[in-house]
Design a protein around this motif. Structure first.
Motif, mmCIF file in Angstrom:
data_model
loop_
_atom_site.group_PDB
_atom_site.id
_atom_site.type_symbol
_atom_site.label_atom_id
_atom_site.label_comp_id
_atom_site.label_asym_id
_atom_site.label_seq_id
_atom_site.Cartn_x
_atom_site.Cartn_y
_atom_site.Cartn_z
ATOM 1 N N PHE A 6 -15.282 -4.106 1.950
ATOM 2 C CA PHE A 6 -14.058 -4.540 2.618
ATOM 3 C C PHE A 6 -13.407 -5.630 1.766
ATOM 4 C CE2 PHE A 6 -16.637 -3.607 6.641
ATOM 5 C CZ PHE A 6 -16.010 -2.390 6.874
ATOM 6 N N ALA A 8 -9.310 -7.673 0.509
ATOM 7 C CA ALA A 8 -7.868 -7.864 0.601
ATOM 8 C C ALA A 8 -7.044 -6.665 0.141
ATOM 9 C CB ALA A 8 -7.484 -9.065 -0.251
ATOM 10 N N ALA A 9 -5.928 -6.469 0.847
ATOM 11 C CA ALA A 9 -4.923 -5.508 0.395
ATOM 12 C C ALA A 9 -3.870 -6.221 -0.468
ATOM 13 C CB ALA A 9 -4.241 -4.861 1.599
ATOM 14 N N GLY A 38 -11.482 1.411 2.252
ATOM 15 C CA GLY A 38 -10.247 1.671 2.981
ATOM 16 C C GLY A 38 -9.142 2.344 2.178
ATOM 17 N N ILE A 63 -8.575 6.479 5.186
ATOM 18 C CA ILE A 63 -7.315 5.766 5.457
ATOM 19 C C ILE A 63 -6.515 6.498 6.544
ATOM 20 C CG2 ILE A 63 -5.962 6.945 3.630
ATOM 21 C CD1 ILE A 63 -4.859 4.012 2.995
ATOM 22 N N MET A 88 -6.574 3.303 13.053
ATOM 23 C CA MET A 88 -7.345 2.302 12.303
ATOM 24 C C MET A 88 -8.784 2.245 12.828
ATOM 25 S SD MET A 88 -5.531 0.710 9.960
ATOM 26 C CE MET A 88 -5.960 -1.013 9.649
ATOM 27 N N GLY A 108 -7.827 -11.011 4.015
ATOM 28 C CA GLY A 108 -7.039 -11.596 5.093
ATOM 29 C C GLY A 108 -7.552 -11.112 6.438
ATOM 30 N N THR A 111 -9.664 -7.850 6.726
ATOM 31 C CA THR A 111 -11.044 -8.008 6.262
ATOM 32 C C THR A 111 -11.872 -8.786 7.290
ATOM 33 O OG1 THR A 111 -10.232 -8.009 3.999
ATOM 34 C CG2 THR A 111 -12.452 -8.872 4.335
ATOM 35 N N GLU A 114 -12.810 -6.532 10.078
ATOM 36 C CA GLU A 114 -13.876 -5.603 9.685
ATOM 37 C C GLU A 114 -15.229 -6.323 9.639
ATOM 38 O OE1 GLU A 114 -11.004 -2.595 7.141
ATOM 39 O OE2 GLU A 114 -11.756 -4.376 6.161
#
Ligand code: AMP
Length: 194
Positions: A6, A8-9, A38, A63, A88, A108, A111, A114
């Motif tokens: 897991f 950050a995007a 993800g 996803i 999700m 963020g 994460t 999760e």
């Protein structure tokens, strides 16, 4: 072992985080592990996927369908297996079920959500997989201090406090995951609510 990462995007984070996660992922792949993640192309999700590619590791991306409508550039499409979900929560369930261990890299709120979900499920005895936190640049020192306070004020018990571990290097994480024995963990002997 199938490792769920897991992270950050965000595409705006410092390069040091990217490099560290790419390096961890490449090392995991070279040791024969595979990735479940993800399927984001940016931030630390993208870094994990690129690292696995570099190490010639197998990648399962999961996803929700709606990300496709936002434009394919947010999706890491070069996965060996791609699962599109409706929601999700369905995606999270697949990632959780299809792995043997979790690594939480800096991130963020996605994460954090999760991390707390897999921790909650472990506390409830729904799984007993390793949870490793990659504390790059001391990113999670604040979380560590907060969780200590939560434990000291008795909002969580010791078994919950001990259910995950912080690491500073890729090597330590890999050693931990590869030597993790669920039956040796102290909370095995405790009952839910102890
Ligand atoms: P965050 O930490 O808020 O950047 O969210 C990252 C986590 O939430 C990842 O581990 C993903 O599972 C999910 N997520 C959030 N945003 C995205 C995105 N744009 N693409 C793919 N997954 C995302």
């Amino acid at each position: 072992m199938k490792v769920c990462i897991f992270g950050a995007a965000s595409a705006h984070i410092d390069d040091i985080y990217i490099k560290k996660v790419e390096d961890l992922a490449e090392k995991l792949a070279k040791r024969g592990h595979s990735l479940v993640f993800g399927a984001g192309a940016t931030g630390l999700m993208g870094a994990a996927a690129r690292g696995f590619k570099a190490g010639k590791g197998y990648i399962h991306g999961v996803i929700p369908e709606f990300f496709r409508e936002e434009g394919v550039e947010v999706i890491f499409t070069d996965c060996d297996k791609m699962t599109y979900t409706e929601t999700m929560s369905e995606r999270k369930r697949i990632m959780e079920d299809d792995c043997d261990a979790f690594i939480i890299t800096p991130g963020g709120i996605g994460t954090f959500e999760e991390f707390f979900e897999v921790l909650t499920l472990k506390q409830l005895g729904r799984h007993n997989k390793a949870i490793a936190i990659f504390n790059i640049q001391n990113y999670y020192d604040g979380l560590e201090a907060f969780m200590k306070q939560v434990y000291e004020r008795k909002f969580i018990n010791f078994k919950c406090y001990e259910m995950y571990t912080y690491f500073n290097t890729a090597e330590e994480i890999i050693d931990y995951l590869e030597s993790y024995k669920p039956e040796d963990t102290p909370w095995q002997k405790l009952k839910i609510g102890d």
